[in-house]
Enzyme design. Structure first.
Site, PDB file in Angstrom:
ATOM      1  N   GLU A 483       0.832  -1.212   0.000  1.00  0.00           N
ATOM      2  CA  GLU A 483       0.000   0.000   0.000  1.00  0.00           C
ATOM      3  C   GLU A 483       0.866   1.262   0.000  1.00  0.00           C
ATOM      4  O   GLU A 483       0.516   2.274  -0.614  1.00  0.00           O
ATOM      5  CB  GLU A 483      -0.967   0.005   1.183  1.00  0.00           C
ATOM      6  CG  GLU A 483      -1.929  -1.185   1.231  1.00  0.00           C
ATOM      7  CD  GLU A 483      -2.660  -1.445  -0.078  1.00  0.00           C
ATOM      8  OE1 GLU A 483      -2.847  -0.500  -0.858  1.00  0.00           O
ATOM      9  OE2 GLU A 483      -3.031  -2.615  -0.319  1.00  0.00           O
ATOM     10  N   PHE A 613     -17.369 -11.799 -14.914  1.00  0.00           N
ATOM     11  CA  PHE A 613     -18.783 -11.672 -15.263  1.00  0.00           C
ATOM     12  C   PHE A 613     -19.534 -10.670 -14.390  1.00  0.00           C
ATOM     13  O   PHE A 613     -20.600 -10.204 -14.760  1.00  0.00           O
ATOM     14  CB  PHE A 613     -19.471 -13.042 -15.233  1.00  0.00           C
ATOM     15  CG  PHE A 613     -18.982 -13.949 -16.326  1.00  0.00           C
ATOM     16  CD1 PHE A 613     -19.220 -13.637 -17.662  1.00  0.00           C
ATOM     17  CD2 PHE A 613     -18.244 -15.084 -16.035  1.00  0.00           C
ATOM     18  CE1 PHE A 613     -18.747 -14.450 -18.688  1.00  0.00           C
ATOM     19  CE2 PHE A 613     -17.765 -15.909 -17.049  1.00  0.00           C
ATOM     20  CZ  PHE A 613     -18.016 -15.584 -18.381  1.00  0.00           C
ATOM     21  N   GLY A 615     -17.436  -8.424 -12.153  1.00  0.00           N
ATOM     22  CA  GLY A 615     -16.471  -7.461 -11.635  1.00  0.00           C
ATOM     23  C   GLY A 615     -15.905  -6.648 -12.784  1.00  0.00           C
ATOM     24  O   GLY A 615     -16.460  -6.623 -13.874  1.00  0.00           O
TER      25      GLY A 615
HETATM   26 ZN    ZN Z   1      -2.534  -2.960  -4.968  1.00  0.00          ZN
END
Ligand code: ZN
Length: 693
Positions: A483, A613, A615
């Site tokens: 992150e 299908f 997402g």
């Molecule tokens: Zn990421």
């Protein structure tokens, strides 16, 4: 409408934009009035701009940004709070206005006058625009075109009808998958049935039984309820000794949502056909071509070339993995003719992993206390990118007492960015998982003043207890690095136009480059050992533990790669299917070329493949592997320069900062990557790091 607007008090904290949000003041009661007021103002401003715009940057793009910022900022604060400080009141307020916010966004995205203005700006040769500004204009035009703005009459109506149908089909697909998943459960009452399950899995299975009405279920005595939800399904497949029960569970899993009353089969056919028709209306030969037109990979051929390289490299290793696992299982069971079936693989793979790399994840935690991990991470950022990070808790309001605030300074001591860090799990009010999000974009105002970027870094690691700091697992350390990598791309941007600054407009298949790049440093011995010190004794992480961690990284990599290549190939091929093509035919053909253990004849895995299908991964599943190629190849530049040569690392880090981190979405990612690496991406490093080279 008017009445709501009258109710907005000027001190509503959601009306202040362009500065760190007033988390100390914002309440659920502010949401509806502020958002409706901002929507009304945006709508009025949009009508005015449509009538007065001049097709230039200052006459169209900048006013449009100023017009949209107040609502998008307020809405981002509400969405942020919904994920970190959820409450029934906030959820209700959010639901009440969400549809109106979406409609307001579509209103601008599909405005013909704004689109014509952008087209004229482009047609006039982008007079006075730098490359970043051109890319911002092109991206807005492209968005409008992909939403059907160039279509007239019947074609436009058909396109919109398909759009609505697709969104309904996607919702039905995921609802049916959810219902089918819920409809199956294995309730076990005999201790022998759960032999092998670790304590945490037994506790979860007992909790699941209690939730289903077995009020006195306990981890020790059962009953234990196993379902097809991953937190229950996976531990059972990996640890339960009863092969026949694993088989029942496995068969149920691969036929989920494949029969009445929850049959996703017909939906798959219809979704593929509707996407195909939409793509053709927009002038593309297939939906894969449409999807790839907005990715770093620009053609299906490029994706197929990558997948072929990975497939060729992984396949022999995957075959060896299976042979090795079979030999191990035969040795353990004493059965020389044992043949492993699908439901045996996970179980034996875990036994072999324990045998080879056995270390206790929990026993490592005391070596990873958050304060020291942060010190190590910030020291790495200084070595690589020449930035200094200081804690400045208290200078801005936060949404929870545990949230930290840091400022980022460049080598001249100039502040360039800031970020919030919300490290701990708070199940009652905070969504699970980890993510980076934008709080404020970097932007230079028309007066020349610079507003600095601010990021949200959110993790869900174990909180401190009494005098003990947060002790992290190794995978929590990797998550924090990941992150932080996303955050760096947002914070170290040097682009002054927020439309393409930081992560904005970075293509889907390139956006994981900086995040996965940072994860590599967790496997760099000196970096890891610098932050892995026992929080009480100061003792360093034992060398042999690092060696095992590092070795476990490549365990069964060939099998995992081949599985990802299988899914990626299937996804691309399905989205290139001709009108008279057969879905089952594609599955059979792709499985034959991309698996070592072919799927069972009754396998209906596509009925549960919600990434593509329901997402955002349609003709984009390959992005996972594509971005890994980029991040591994970027790390290899440091390996080539010499990981132990501080000066070479700093020089290479500076180049990474000046290209990937600074340019972000302002250039095509292939151009950015080439600027860093001096050439296009290569799979060599990824394969080598995974023992497949
Ligand atoms: Zn990421």
């Amino acid at each position: 409408m008017g009445r709501m607007i009258d109710l907005v008090r000027p001190d509503n904290p959601l009306l202040r934009h362009g500065e760190p949000p007033r988390f100390d003041l914002v309440e659920a009661a502010h949401v509806e009035a502020a958002i409706r007021d901002l929507i009304a103002r945006q709508e009025a401003g949009c009508v005015a701009l449509e009538g007065s715009l001049v097709p230039t940057w200052a006459g169209l793009v900048e006013p449009l940004r100023r017009l949209m910022e107040p609502l998008s900022f307020a809405w981002s604060v509400v969405s942020h709070l919904l994920s970190v400080r959820n409450s029934p009141e906030l959820r209700t307020a959010h639901e009440r206005v969400q549809g109106e916010v979406v409609t307001a966004g579509m209103r601008i995205g599909q405005s013909e006058p704004l689109y014509r203005g952008l087209m004229q700006l482009k047609g006039d040769g982008y007079v006075g625009l730098d490359p970043a500004q051109r890319r911002a204009v092109d991206a807005s035009i492209r968005d409008a075109e992909l939403s059907g703005i160039g279509l007239q009459g019947a074609a436009r109506e058909r396109f919109n009808a398909l759009e609505i149908e697709l969104s309904e089909l996607g919702t039905r697909y995921s609802n049916q998958l959810l219902d089918a998943t819920k409809a199956f459960a294995l309730t076990l009452t005999n201790v022998a049935d759960v032999a092998g399950l670790p304590a945490s899995a037994l506790a979860q299975a007992a909790a699941s039984a209690r939730a289903a009405g077995h009020a006195d279920a306990s981890a020790e005595h059962g009953p234990w309820r196993i379902t097809l939800e991953i937190p229950l399904y996976l531990p059972f497949m990996e640890h339960a000794k009863r092969g026949d029960l694993r088989e029942r569970l496995y068969r149920a899993y691969v036929t989920r949502a494949a029969a009445a009353p929850h049959d996703n089969g017909p939906l798959i056919e219809r979704i593929l056909a509707a996407r195909r028709e939409q793509a053709r209306l927009l002038g593309f030969a297939s939906y894969a071509d449409l999807s790839l037109s907005i990715k770093m990979a620009q053609t299906a051929g490029e994706v197929e070339k990558l997948l072929a390289e990975l497939r060729d490299a992984a396949r022999p290793h995957a075959e060896r993995d299976l042979a090795e696992l079979t030999a191990f299982a035969r040795g353990e069971t004493g059965d020389p003719r044992l043949v492993l079936r699908h439901w045996d693989i996970g179980f034996w793979a875990e036994r072999l992993r324990e045998r080879r790399y056995g270390y206790d994840e929990e026993a490592l935690r005391p070596y990873f206390a958050l304060p020291r991990v942060l010190d190590g991470l910030f020291a790495l950022a200084r070595r690589l990118f020449g930035i200094d990070i200081h804690s400045t808790d208290g200078v801005v309001p936060v949404w929870h007492a545990d949230v930290r605030f840091f400022q980022v300074h460049d080598e001249r001591g100039q502040q360039i960015a800031a970020f919030y860090l919300d490290p701990y799990s708070r199940p009652a009010e905070k969504r699970g998982g980890a993510w980076m999000n934008v709080c404020l974009d970097r932007v230079r105002g028309s007066d020349g003043a610079l507003r600095l970027p601010i990021a949200y870094l959110i993790c869900n690691q174990s909180p401190p207890v009494d005098q003990t700091p947060s002790l992290m697992s190794f995978s929590e350390v990797e998550t924090l690095f990941h992150e932080f990598g996303h955050g760096l791309q947002h914070m170290l941007t040097t682009v002054d136009h927020p439309e393409v600054a930081g992560i904005n407009r970075v293509e889907w298949d390139a956006v994981e480059l900086p995040s996965q790049f940072m994860e590599n440093w967790c496997y760099h011995r000196p970096t890891l050992l610098s932050l892995a010190k026992h929080w009480q004794t100061g003792e360093a992480l034992p060398d042999e533990v690092f060696t095992k961690l590092d070795a476990a990284r490549t365990y069964r990599a060939g099998s995992q790669f081949l599985r990802q290549v299988y899914f990626s190939t299937l996804d691309i091929e399905l989205h290139r299917l001709p009108d008279d093509g057969s879905v089952a035919g594609v599955v059979a053909r792709v499985a034959a070329g991309n698996t070592v253990l072919p799927p069972l004849p009754e396998d209906r895995f596509l009925c549960g493949f919600s990434h593509i299908f329901a997402g955002g991964y349609a003709a984009g599943y390959y992005s996972y592997k594509w971005a890994e190629v980029l991040s591994a190849d970027a790390f290899a530049a440091f390996e080539e320069a010499g990981l132990d040569d501080a000066e070479a690392v700093a020089r290479t880090g500076r180049r990474f900062r000046d290209t990937v981190l600074a340019l972000g979405g302002s250039r095509h990612p292939a151009e950015v990557f080439a600027a860093f690496r001096g050439r296009g991406p290569s799979t060599v490093a990824l394969l080598r790091h995974n023992g497949l080279g």
